[in-house]
Design a protein around this motif. Structure first.
Motif, PDB file in Angstrom:
ATOM      1  N   GLN B 272       0.831  -1.199   0.000  1.00  7.56           N
ATOM      2  CA  GLN B 272       0.000   0.000   0.000  1.00  7.56           C
ATOM      3  C   GLN B 272       0.870   1.256   0.000  1.00  7.56           C
ATOM      4  OE1 GLN B 272      -3.274  -0.020  -0.455  1.00  7.56           O
ATOM      5  NE2 GLN B 272      -3.022   2.211  -0.613  1.00  7.56           N
ATOM      6  N   ALA B 273       1.874   1.243   0.895  1.00  3.14           N
ATOM      7  CA  ALA B 273       2.744   2.415   1.026  1.00  3.14           C
ATOM      8  C   ALA B 273       3.551   2.615  -0.258  1.00  3.14           C
ATOM      9  CB  ALA B 273       3.663   2.239   2.220  1.00  3.14           C
ATOM     10  N   THR B 274       3.976   1.520  -0.874  1.00  5.45           N
ATOM     11  CA  THR B 274       4.743   1.627  -2.116  1.00  5.45           C
ATOM     12  C   THR B 274       3.867   2.204  -3.225  1.00  5.45           C
ATOM     13  OG1 THR B 274       5.777  -0.410  -1.385  1.00  5.45           O
ATOM     14  CG2 THR B 274       6.384   0.357  -3.555  1.00  5.45           C
ATOM     15  N   GLN B 275       2.596   1.771  -3.225  1.00  3.60           N
ATOM     16  CA  GLN B 275       1.639   2.315  -4.200  1.00  3.60           C
ATOM     17  C   GLN B 275       1.546   3.828  -4.063  1.00  3.60           C
ATOM     18  OE1 GLN B 275      -0.643   1.355  -6.533  1.00  3.60           O
ATOM     19  NE2 GLN B 275       0.331  -0.650  -6.729  1.00  3.60           N
ATOM     20  N   ASN B 276       1.416   4.277  -2.807  1.00  9.69           N
ATOM     21  CA  ASN B 276       1.319   5.726  -2.552  1.00  9.69           C
ATOM     22  C   ASN B 276       2.557   6.427  -3.088  1.00  9.69           C
ATOM     23  OD1 ASN B 276      -1.049   5.338  -1.278  1.00  9.69           O
ATOM     24  ND2 ASN B 276      -0.211   5.416   0.788  1.00  9.69           N
ATOM     25  N   TYR B 277       3.698   5.814  -2.811  1.00  8.21           N
ATOM     26  CA  TYR B 277       4.961   6.410  -3.244  1.00  8.21           C
ATOM     27  C   TYR B 277       4.974   6.566  -4.756  1.00  8.21           C
ATOM     28  CZ  TYR B 277       9.947   6.841  -4.213  1.00  8.21           C
ATOM     29  OH  TYR B 277      11.153   7.252  -4.674  1.00  8.21           O
ATOM     30  N   HIS B 278       4.539   5.515  -5.445  1.00 11.35           N
ATOM     31  CA  HIS B 278       4.543   5.567  -6.903  1.00 11.35           C
ATOM     32  C   HIS B 278       3.550   6.599  -7.421  1.00 11.35           C
ATOM     33  CE1 HIS B 278       7.515   2.659  -7.615  1.00 11.35           C
ATOM     34  NE2 HIS B 278       6.880   1.679  -6.994  1.00 11.35           N
ATOM     35  N   THR B 279       2.410   6.697  -6.752  1.00 10.05           N
ATOM     36  CA  THR B 279       1.416   7.679  -7.170  1.00 10.05           C
ATOM     37  C   THR B 279       2.011   9.084  -7.135  1.00 10.05           C
ATOM     38  OG1 THR B 279      -0.201   6.275  -6.090  1.00 10.05           O
ATOM     39  CG2 THR B 279      -0.958   8.459  -6.758  1.00 10.05           C
ATOM     40  N   TYR B 280       2.673   9.380  -6.002  1.00 14.35           N
ATOM     41  CA  TYR B 280       3.225  10.735  -5.861  1.00 14.35           C
ATOM     42  C   TYR B 280       4.369  10.985  -6.839  1.00 14.35           C
ATOM     43  CZ  TYR B 280       0.407  11.413  -1.724  1.00 14.35           C
ATOM     44  OH  TYR B 280      -0.639  11.551  -0.878  1.00 14.35           O
ATOM     45  N   THR B 281       5.215   9.992  -7.026  1.00 15.16           N
ATOM     46  CA  THR B 281       6.336  10.231  -7.949  1.00 15.16           C
ATOM     47  C   THR B 281       5.821  10.393  -9.376  1.00 15.16           C
ATOM     48  OG1 THR B 281       6.711   7.858  -7.858  1.00 15.16           O
ATOM     49  CG2 THR B 281       8.287   9.211  -6.703  1.00 15.16           C
ATOM     50  N   THR B 282       4.767   9.639  -9.715  1.00 19.07           N
ATOM     51  CA  THR B 282       4.208   9.796 -11.063  1.00 19.07           C
ATOM     52  C   THR B 282       3.631  11.201 -11.236  1.00 19.07           C
ATOM     53  OG1 THR B 282       3.543   7.505 -10.827  1.00 19.07           O
ATOM     54  CG2 THR B 282       2.767   8.635 -12.789  1.00 19.07           C
ATOM     55  N   GLN B 283       2.929  11.626 -10.183  1.00 21.05           N
ATOM     56  CA  GLN B 283       2.349  12.989 -10.249  1.00 21.05           C
ATOM     57  C   GLN B 283       3.454  14.034 -10.383  1.00 21.05           C
ATOM     58  OE1 GLN B 283      -0.271  13.824  -6.984  1.00 21.05           O
ATOM     59  NE2 GLN B 283      -1.560  12.043  -7.422  1.00 21.05           N
ATOM     60  N   ALA B 284       4.539  13.814  -9.631  1.00 18.89           N
ATOM     61  CA  ALA B 284       5.654  14.768  -9.674  1.00 18.89           C
ATOM     62  C   ALA B 284       6.270  14.789 -11.071  1.00 18.89           C
ATOM     63  CB  ALA B 284       6.697  14.401  -8.632  1.00 18.89           C
ATOM     64  N   LYS B 285       6.381  13.595 -11.629  1.00 16.75           N
ATOM     65  CA  LYS B 285       6.943  13.493 -12.968  1.00 16.75           C
ATOM     66  C   LYS B 285       6.066  14.261 -13.969  1.00 16.75           C
ATOM     67  CE  LYS B 285       9.279   9.822 -15.443  1.00 16.75           C
ATOM     68  NZ  LYS B 285       9.164   8.434 -15.873  1.00 16.75           N
ATOM     69  N   ARG B 286       4.771  14.084 -13.817  1.00 18.64           N
ATOM     70  CA  ARG B 286       3.837  14.808 -14.689  1.00 18.64           C
ATOM     71  C   ARG B 286       4.013  16.305 -14.512  1.00 18.64           C
ATOM     72  NH1 ARG B 286      -0.583  13.284 -17.332  1.00 18.64           N
ATOM     73  NH2 ARG B 286      -1.498  15.326 -16.944  1.00 18.64           N
ATOM     74  N   ALA B 287       4.126  16.705 -13.246  1.00 22.32           N
ATOM     75  CA  ALA B 287       4.223  18.142 -12.954  1.00 22.32           C
ATOM     76  C   ALA B 287       5.424  18.762 -13.632  1.00 22.32           C
ATOM     77  CB  ALA B 287       4.284  18.372 -11.452  1.00 22.32           C
ATOM     78  N   ILE B 288       6.495  18.018 -13.749  1.00 26.07           N
ATOM     79  CA  ILE B 288       7.693  18.616 -14.326  1.00 26.07           C
ATOM     80  C   ILE B 288       7.793  18.368 -15.832  1.00 26.07           C
ATOM     81  CG2 ILE B 288       9.382  16.748 -13.983  1.00 26.07           C
ATOM     82  CD1 ILE B 288      11.222  18.990 -12.878  1.00 26.07           C
ATOM     83  N   GLU B 289       7.092  17.332 -16.317  1.00 26.61           N
ATOM     84  CA  GLU B 289       7.226  17.045 -17.742  1.00 26.61           C
ATOM     85  C   GLU B 289       6.062  17.567 -18.583  1.00 26.61           C
ATOM     86  OE1 GLU B 289       7.983  12.917 -18.200  1.00 26.61           O
ATOM     87  OE2 GLU B 289      10.092  13.110 -17.612  1.00 26.61           O
ATOM     88  N   HIS B 290       4.857  17.498 -18.015  1.00 22.22           N
ATOM     89  CA  HIS B 290       3.694  17.823 -18.853  1.00 22.22           C
ATOM     90  C   HIS B 290       2.947  19.065 -18.414  1.00 22.22           C
ATOM     91  CE1 HIS B 290       4.280  14.001 -20.807  1.00 22.22           C
ATOM     92  NE2 HIS B 290       4.336  13.419 -19.628  1.00 22.22           N
ATOM     93  N   ASP B 291       2.924  19.307 -17.106  1.00 22.28           N
ATOM     94  CA  ASP B 291       2.090  20.404 -16.637  1.00 22.28           C
ATOM     95  C   ASP B 291       2.835  21.728 -16.566  1.00 22.28           C
ATOM     96  OD1 ASP B 291       0.324  18.376 -16.393  1.00 22.28           O
ATOM     97  OD2 ASP B 291       0.479  18.188 -14.211  1.00 22.28           O
TER      98      ASP B 291
END
Lengths: 269, 517
Positions: B272-291
């Motif tokens: 569960q915690a790893t899932q959360n971690y991946h969710t946030y890193t994906t969002q961060a990646k989006r924030a810097i690459e797409h948004d």
């Protein structure tokens, strides 16, 4: 000297090992316990030594009760087993010194420093102990050799030296002659006579009927945990001990009554 | 009287051939391990010095705000003969907007003494064998004497049974403790001779605690061996018991915990915690690459310094990208704002999620320490980690400190405004201003090589920058003091001492009723 009164032992598994055993030994006597395997000889000695507790009855050595003061009573006995147990990594002398040290310091503690150190005063401890080893017949060459290289007879000699150093009035010998060659057995026998003459009391359990008859002042036969016969050397003088022994063991003769002469004068405290 | 018994016991141990061999093995093992450890410690210290030097040089040559990359460098705290796992990589680069989740290394060589995947450490092997050795020395201490018969003879003396069992315990304990202590202190003395100026009082406190702990470990196993010896009639039987016990304590329990019990307890939560971690890193990646806002140039900022930005165009050809002051500053400022508002919170959230994974592991470890409180190996492992400062908790504290430094720096920039300021972006003094890309190319007749050279010259000349490096908090390693150490180890120590006392009482009670025949 040694008084055993109505000694009973029942093991945890319900086996009755001793039943009302009464023995009275006077100072300076050699007392032989005869009996088949499982007759209760070793159990009796084990209880005297404190290896196992008695279920009932008591034992006095020099008026000291096992029940009241087991540690002080143990200072009055010296024990020698069939297979003399010693520390194999040490020499005969070192083994003797170790046991001499613990017996003396324990005695000092128990008797609050009133121990008589007769021989040690005139001799140094080393000379004293070496002399004892010589007295029991150990050759000088072997005194400082590891026990692992000793023959059974030599171990027996160190064992008796340990018992002597303890300076206890009562010697308990469990099958002392088994496994000894005739010469060693003869030497050992002489040594026991010498000790008796010095006033030591000796209780030995044995299978050796002939040696018992030859050496013992009193012979006692045990069967199934009970004393079935106690006779003095004089009473047995003209009798065939071998036959008597077999008669008792095979049940052809009824056990002697308990109020035999040798313990009739005993007063139960 | 007791001293005589004890002397005799130790002499007897020293004279026995089995013990003789064990002593040689002990000494060889310990001496080798300690020599290796001392060398390793020296290497770590050298590495630390080198790392600090590299960092100091870097900090001295800071040219602009965007160049600030301070490091949190952990000093090797302890010459621990136990787990060195977290000591290999102990440098954290504190960069703006980078998730701090792991340590790196600057000058580290590969540490051959520790395999991180298995946590198999040369010192783990000592503990592993130390326990076996102690059991092999003590497994027949009581029933061996019974078998030879000396126990019976001793019991005809007016000795207390307590004295006998106490001398047995102390005999084995003193013997093994001496064999352990000798190489331990020799290695510390050799360290003192070679690295006298580097060893602090903390080092000695930790080294003392470690020694103290191992002494308890030895005591526990000596008692365990004696206990097994009183549990069986013959030495052969107790040898089998000893080996089985050792296997259960040292192999079966740790392995079954690691591979069976622990996964079944914590896998779900870790997942569960790893899932959360991946969710946030994906969002961060989006924030810097797409948004990204359209007018913020991503490529520009990570390159760090304004003039050196060499872009890669879509067709893959290298092209010099140069911007004039206003254009660059505005783009940079928009990009920084975007990062500060969108990306930075996500980075922090992903750090939190990472910590959660870590905390689940820590909780599982703590649970193991409580469930297997009777297992000296588990207690020892736990305690030595705490003393060495190598535990997961310590690692997490280190990460947190580095993050605090990073946050301080970011907050400082935001408060003082330089984060969104041209100074953050290494603005040159007025006279060195390059102008726009077209102007630069025109100035050198379109020759890109010459432009590049010129830019490089400017870049390397710190005097040309229009800024002062801000004052920021530096990393300070928390050093253990006695007052800090004791609460850390108190609970486990109480458990350890309690189990030793308990074992002793059981042996005492057993031996009072022991059949010596």
């Amino acid at each position: 000297m040694l008084k055993i009164v109505e000694l009973c032992k029942t093991y945890e598994d319900g086996i009755l090992a001793l039943h009302n055993v009464c023995i009275d030994i006077v100072k300076g006597q050699i007392f032989a316990l005869l009996g088949a395997n499982g007759a209760g000889k070793s159990t009796t000695i084990n209880i005297i030594c404190g290896f196992i507790p008695a279920s009932d009855g008591d034992i006095w050595v020099d008026d000291i009760s096992l029940k009241d003061n087991p540690r002080l009573m143990r200072s009055k006995i010296a024990y020698l087993s069939e297979n003399v147990m010693l520390y194999d990594n040490f020499t005969g002398y070192q083994n003797l010194k170790f046991f001499a040290d613990i017996s003396h310091s324990e005695k000092r503690k128990l008797e609050k420093g009133n121990i008589s150190e007769n021989m040690e005063k005139s001799l140094s401890q080393k000379e004293y102990l070496t002399q004892i080893l010589r007295d029991v017949g150990l050759q000088d060459d072997f005194i400082h050799v590891n026990i692992s290289k000793y023959s059974k007879g030599m171990r027996q000699k160190v064992g008796i030296a340990i018992a002597l150093v303890k300076d206890a009035p009562l010697l308990l010998l469990d099958e002392p002659f088994s496994g000894l060659d005739p010469k060693a057995a003869y030497d050992f026998q002489k040594l026991l006579y010498k000790l008796r003459n010095e006033g030591k009391t000796i209780l030995m359990s044995t299978h050796d009927i002939f040696r018992a008859k030859e050496m013992a002042d009193i012979i006692c036969i045990m069967k199934e945990g009970e004393v079935v016969m106690t006779k003095t050397r004089d009473e047995l003088e003209s009798e065939d001990l071998n036959k008597i022994y077999l008669d008792y063991i095979e049940g052809r003769v009824a056990p002697m009554p308990l109020n035999m002469p040798s313990i009739s004068n005993f007063v139960v405290r | 009287m007791f001293t005589k018994l004890l002397n005799h016991e130790i002499l007897n141990l020293l004279k026995s051939r089995r013990v003789y061999l064990t002593v040689i093995m002990f000494l060889l093992l310990f001496t080798t391990v300690f020599v290796v450890r001392v060398l390793d410690y020296q290497k770590q210290v050298n590495q630390y010095i080198e790392d600090v030097k590299v960092n100091d040089e870097a900090m001295a040559n800071i040219e602009n705000y965007s160049h600030i990359t301070p490091r949190a460098i952990q000093e090797p705290i302890l010459f621990s003969i136990y787990n060195e796992g977290y000591r290999i990589q102990r440098v954290i680069n504190i960069k703006f907007y980078e998730a701090i989740i792991e340590t790196t290394s600057i000058n580290a060589e590969r540490n051959m003494l520790f395999f991180p995947d298995t946590e198999l450490d040369i010192t783990f092997l000592i503990t592993f064998f130390l326990s076996l050795f102690i059991l092999l020395i003590s497994y027949d201490s009581v029933n061996g004497e019974k078998q030879v018969g000396t126990l019976r003879l001793l019991m005809t003396y007016p000795l207390k049974r307590q004295s006998f069992i106490l001398k047995k315990m102390l005999g084995v304990f003193i013997f093994v403790a001496f064999v352990f202590t000798m190489p331990y202190f020799l290695s510390i003395i050799s360290l003192m001779v070679i690295y006298a100026n580097l060893l602090t009082i903390n080092f000695f406190i930790s080294a003392f605690f470690y020694w103290f702990l191992t002494i308890f470990f030895i005591l526990f196993f000596s008692l365990l061996g004696i206990f097994l010896s009183t549990c069986s009639k013959s030495p052969n039987q107790s040898l089998v018991y000893a080996i089985l016990t050792w296997m259960v304590l040292c192999i079966i329990i740790p392995i079954s915990w690691d591979y069976i019990i622990s996964p079944s307890l914590s896998n779900e939560r870790i997942h569960q915690a790893t899932q959360n971690y991946h969710t946030y890193t994906t969002q961060a990646k989006r924030a810097i690459e797409h948004d990204l806002p359209d007018d913020a140039n991503l490529r520009l900022v990570p390159m760090g310094i304004w003039t050196s930005s060499a872009g890669i165009e879509n067709d893959g050809i290298h092209e010099m990208s140069l911007w004039g002051y206003d254009e660059t500053y505005e783009q940079s400022s928009r990009f920084q704002s975007h990062l500060y508002e969108n990306y930075y919170p996500l980075i922090r959230a992903s750090e939190q999620a990472y910590d959660d994974v870590y905390r689940v592991r820590i909780n599982t470890e703590n649970m193991m320490n409580r469930v297997f409180f009777f297992n000296p190996i588990v207690i020892f492992h736990n305690l030595s980690m705490k003393i060495a400062g190598n535990s997961r908790v310590d690692h997490l504290v280190f990460l947190h400190t580095a993050r605090e430094l990073r946050d301080d720096l970011v907050n400082l920039g935001a408060t003082e405004g330089w984060l969104f300021d041209y100074r953050f972006y290494a603005h040159f003094k007025e006279e060195y201003n390059l102008g726009s890309r077209e102007e630069m190319l025109a100035r050198f007749d379109g020759d890109r090589e010459l432009v590049w050279e010129y830019v490089n010259d400017i870049e390397e000349n710190a005097e040309m920058y229009e800024m002062e490096v801000p004052v920021f908090r530096k990393y300070e390693q928390p050093h253990f003091t006695l007052a800090m150490m004791i609460p850390r180890i108190f609970e486990s120590m109480v458990l350890f001492v309690g189990s030793i006392v308990g074992l002793w009482v059981v042996i005492w009670w057993r031996f009072l009723g022991y059949d010596v025949r």
